[in-house]
Design a protein around this motif. Structure first.
Motif, mmCIF file in Angstrom:
data_model
loop_
_atom_site.group_PDB
_atom_site.id
_atom_site.type_symbol
_atom_site.label_atom_id
_atom_site.label_comp_id
_atom_site.label_asym_id
_atom_site.label_seq_id
_atom_site.Cartn_x
_atom_site.Cartn_y
_atom_site.Cartn_z
ATOM 1 N N PRO A 129 0.826 -1.212 0.000
ATOM 2 C CA PRO A 129 0.000 0.000 0.000
ATOM 3 C C PRO A 129 0.854 1.253 0.000
ATOM 4 O O PRO A 129 2.004 1.234 0.462
ATOM 5 N N GLU A 130 0.289 2.334 -0.524
ATOM 6 C CA GLU A 130 1.003 3.596 -0.477
ATOM 7 C C GLU A 130 1.151 4.045 0.976
ATOM 8 O O GLU A 130 0.313 3.740 1.823
ATOM 9 N N GLN A 131 2.242 4.736 1.247
ATOM 10 C CA GLN A 131 2.533 5.125 2.617
ATOM 11 C C GLN A 131 1.415 5.987 3.194
ATOM 12 O O GLN A 131 0.966 6.950 2.596
ATOM 13 N N ASP A 132 0.971 5.604 4.397
ATOM 14 C CA ASP A 132 -0.077 6.352 5.097
ATOM 15 C C ASP A 132 0.542 7.612 5.704
ATOM 16 O O ASP A 132 1.451 7.544 6.512
ATOM 17 N N LYS A 133 0.001 8.750 5.291
ATOM 18 C CA LYS A 133 0.563 10.030 5.752
ATOM 19 C C LYS A 133 0.008 10.454 7.121
ATOM 20 O O LYS A 133 0.429 11.455 7.669
ATOM 21 N N THR A 134 -0.942 9.676 7.662
ATOM 22 C CA THR A 134 -1.501 10.032 8.969
ATOM 23 C C THR A 134 -0.406 9.959 10.028
ATOM 24 O O THR A 134 0.280 8.942 10.136
ATOM 25 N N PRO A 135 -0.212 11.004 10.832
ATOM 26 C CA PRO A 135 0.846 10.976 11.836
ATOM 27 C C PRO A 135 0.543 9.973 12.947
ATOM 28 O O PRO A 135 -0.615 9.662 13.225
ATOM 29 N N LEU A 136 1.592 9.474 13.577
ATOM 30 C CA LEU A 136 1.455 8.564 14.706
ATOM 31 C C LEU A 136 0.807 9.301 15.878
ATOM 32 O O LEU A 136 1.131 10.459 16.147
ATOM 33 N N GLU A 137 -0.114 8.600 16.550
ATOM 34 C CA GLU A 137 -0.772 9.214 17.702
ATOM 35 C C GLU A 137 0.266 9.746 18.687
ATOM 36 O O GLU A 137 1.287 9.104 18.935
ATOM 37 N N SER A 138 -0.037 10.907 19.258
ATOM 38 C CA SER A 138 0.935 11.594 20.110
ATOM 39 C C SER A 138 1.339 10.764 21.328
ATOM 40 O O SER A 138 2.488 10.812 21.760
ATOM 41 N N ARG A 139 0.396 9.971 21.879
ATOM 42 C CA ARG A 139 0.743 9.193 23.074
ATOM 43 C C ARG A 139 1.840 8.185 22.789
ATOM 44 O O ARG A 139 2.649 7.864 23.660
ATOM 45 N N PHE A 140 1.890 7.680 21.526
ATOM 46 C CA PHE A 140 2.944 6.740 21.164
ATOM 47 C C PHE A 140 4.199 7.468 20.685
ATOM 48 O O PHE A 140 5.317 7.065 21.012
ATOM 49 N N SER A 141 4.026 8.512 19.897
ATOM 50 C CA SER A 141 5.199 9.236 19.391
ATOM 51 C C SER A 141 5.975 9.881 20.541
ATOM 52 O O SER A 141 7.213 9.888 20.537
ATOM 53 N N GLU A 142 5.259 10.404 21.521
ATOM 54 C CA GLU A 142 5.938 11.016 22.665
ATOM 55 C C GLU A 142 6.649 9.967 23.510
ATOM 56 O O GLU A 142 7.762 10.182 23.991
ATOM 57 N N TRP A 143 5.999 8.828 23.692
ATOM 58 C CA TRP A 143 6.625 7.754 24.484
ATOM 59 C C TRP A 143 7.865 7.208 23.770
ATOM 60 O O TRP A 143 8.931 7.061 24.371
ATOM 61 N N LEU A 144 7.742 6.924 22.465
ATOM 62 C CA LEU A 144 8.877 6.404 21.708
ATOM 63 C C LEU A 144 9.994 7.434 21.586
ATOM 64 O O LEU A 144 11.175 7.076 21.510
ATOM 65 N N GLY A 145 9.618 8.706 21.598
ATOM 66 C CA GLY A 145 10.611 9.766 21.458
ATOM 67 C C GLY A 145 11.587 9.866 22.619
ATOM 68 O O GLY A 145 12.610 10.553 22.518
ATOM 69 N N LYS A 146 11.308 9.163 23.703
ATOM 70 C CA LYS A 146 12.209 9.195 24.865
ATOM 71 C C LYS A 146 13.440 8.317 24.670
ATOM 72 O O LYS A 146 14.397 8.408 25.446
ATOM 73 N N PHE A 147 13.428 7.460 23.641
ATOM 74 C CA PHE A 147 14.475 6.458 23.509
ATOM 75 C C PHE A 147 15.403 6.738 22.326
ATOM 76 O O PHE A 147 15.044 7.436 21.385
ATOM 77 N N GLU A 148 16.588 6.149 22.397
ATOM 78 C CA GLU A 148 17.595 6.308 21.345
ATOM 79 C C GLU A 148 17.123 5.648 20.053
ATOM 80 O O GLU A 148 16.299 4.718 20.074
ATOM 81 N N PRO A 149 17.665 6.098 18.905
ATOM 82 C CA PRO A 149 17.334 5.442 17.637
ATOM 83 C C PRO A 149 17.674 3.950 17.673
ATOM 84 O O PRO A 149 18.688 3.536 18.249
#
Length: 464
Positions: A246-266
């Protein structure tokens, strides 16, 4: 040299009513519509509401809603496999088959050039009368079809196959690595289960035998030897559509997950998801979450509650939430899997190796650990682990159970890019990701797929 064909095709589609079948059909419909072809997609009402937002060409891809008749034993209103446990699938297949008359009537009105189907073997019986060609389009990879559903396997009607017969590849099968092992025979036993008046083997082989051409959602570079074997067994042309992602979904990741994942290293977080239908037994559910805890790494798990549990929280081991607080998250609802996989902190994806997830993981940046449960998933896993050498499969005991130690060890192996195993997997995965993610590569498969359809209709000459 023949003149190029300019007449656009009219293709009808009628896949089995399960997400892993219906979504790939729509992805292919979008690719055909992108090139100007008309698609009539036959499906139940609930499926339409689920797929509507993924129809990228509503002017050319038309949904035709058909009512699903009730069958005694099915919960009222059941229309798709995702609404019921696997044990009730045979009853849904009866309802599916009871739609034959309305499918025939609609196709008679639509008059398509071609009909794509997978389990509705009976479509081939009225194809000559209406005047369309049939394509058995398989969303599952070629390897499971080649092992389980070729005529050479010859599943008897009067008894179940023995364990030895199940794990023994059919005559001429082209691989010694993409096979079942001694303790995995029961995973292929489903081929002798009833599926709407026929067993699964009879139904799928009837669908493959009756069509004008077999088509598979795969690539020659990945599974060419299995595709050739299927073609020789059924004496049919085999067309490959490519992975048709499928074509890439442009909908952004929900903030509760993006903020949680953003705490960690790549590349530091391990992510686990098993799709919409897999439900673990409680013992294995607890072993799974304890295995992630044992890694010492941050992790995000998207799981259904285990058998007998009403919620994720009540099924977690004692003290687990306190011990992993801040680095571990277990979530029981729907999750944006593509967006999660695209997040830079995700370094490992633990999954069941279902057909769609298999290709999705192969084209992502993260390493993969596989924990298959059913026959096709196990063979998909062998394809990735033993054939392509891009993943690691979690070891199990003779009863098919995995331990927290075996899971933790597999995750650590793929996450350690400096180890021999981790380095090899990363190198091979990167190679395939670059190949499969190339827009020219994928579009090239679709461009070559369409002339084969014209040739089937005797309207043009297929590209070789």
């Amino acid at each position: 040299m023949p003149e190029p064909v300019t007449r656009k095709l009219h293709v009808a589609m009628f896949p089995w009513f399960a997400p892993g079948h219906m979504s790939p059909y729509l992805y292919l419909a979008n690719e055909l519509a992108k090139r100007g072809h008309k698609i009539s997609y036959l499906l139940p009402r609930k499926a339409k509401s689920q797929l509507q937002s993924h129809n990228l060409y509503p002017d050319l891809v038309t949904f035709h809603v058909l009512p699903v008749p009730h069958v005694e034993g099915l919960p009222p209103g059941t229309e798709t496999a995702s609404e019921i446990p696997i044990s009730l699938t045979s009853l849904l297949a009866i309802a599916f088959d009871n739609m034959r008359d309305q499918v025939e009537a609609l196709l008679n009105d639509l008059r398509p050039d071609l009909v794509f189907y997978d389990t509705a073997f009976w479509i081939t019986e009225f194809a000559p009368k209406i005047g369309f060609k049939t394509v058995c389009y398989n969303a599952v990879p070629a390897a499971p079809i080649a092992l389980a559903f070729v005529p050479a396997r010859n599943v008897p009607k009067d008894r179940d196959l023995t364990d030895e017969e199940l794990i023994e590849p059919p005559k001429g099968y082209p691989s010694s690595s993409v096979v079942l092992r001694k303790n995995e025979a029961k995973s292929l036993a489903f081929i002798s289960l009833e599926f709407g008046g026929k067993n699964v083997y009879e139904r799928i082989t009837a669908a493959l035998k009756g069509c004008d051409a077999i088509a598979i959602r795969t690539c020659k570079e990945l599974e060419g030897q299995f595709c050739d074997y299927i073609g020789s067994q059924f004496q049919k042309p085999v067309f490959l559509s490519g992975l048709v992602l499928p074509e890439q979904d442009k909908t952004p990741l929900e903030s509760r997950f993006s903020e949680w994942l953003g705490k960690f290293e790549p590349n530091s977080v391990a992510f686990c998801a098993f799709g919409g239908q897999l439900i673990l037994e409680e013992k294995q559910f607890q072993e799974l979450v304890l295995g992630f805890e044992l890694t010492g790494m941050p992790f995000l798990l998207a799981l259904k509650p285990p058998l007998g549990a009403n919620s994720i929280e009540e099924a977690l081991p004692d003290g687990f939430e306190e011990r992993v607080r801040g680095r571990g998250l277990v979530y029981g609802g729907w999750i944006q899997q593509p967006q999660i996989l695209a997040h830079p902190s995700i370094g490992c994806f633990v999954n069941h190796c279902g057909s769609g997830t298999m290709w999705e993981s192969l084209t992502s940046d993260c390493q993969t650990v596989l924990l298959p449960h059913l026959g096709d998933q196990i063979l998909n896993s062998r394809l990735l682990c033993d054939h392509l050498k891009v993943s690691v499969e979690v070891e199990r005991d003779e009863n098919g159970w995995f331990s927290k130690e075996s899971l933790s060890s597999a995750i650590k192996n793929v996450m350690d890019g400096d180890s021999e195993v981790g380095s090899m997997l990363k190198k091979n995965h990167l190679k395939w990701k670059e190949i499969l993610s190339s827009p020219e590569y994928m579009s090239g498969y679709v461009e070559n797929f369409i002339p084969h359809l014209y040739e089937l209709l005797e309207l043009g000459e297929a590209k070789v």
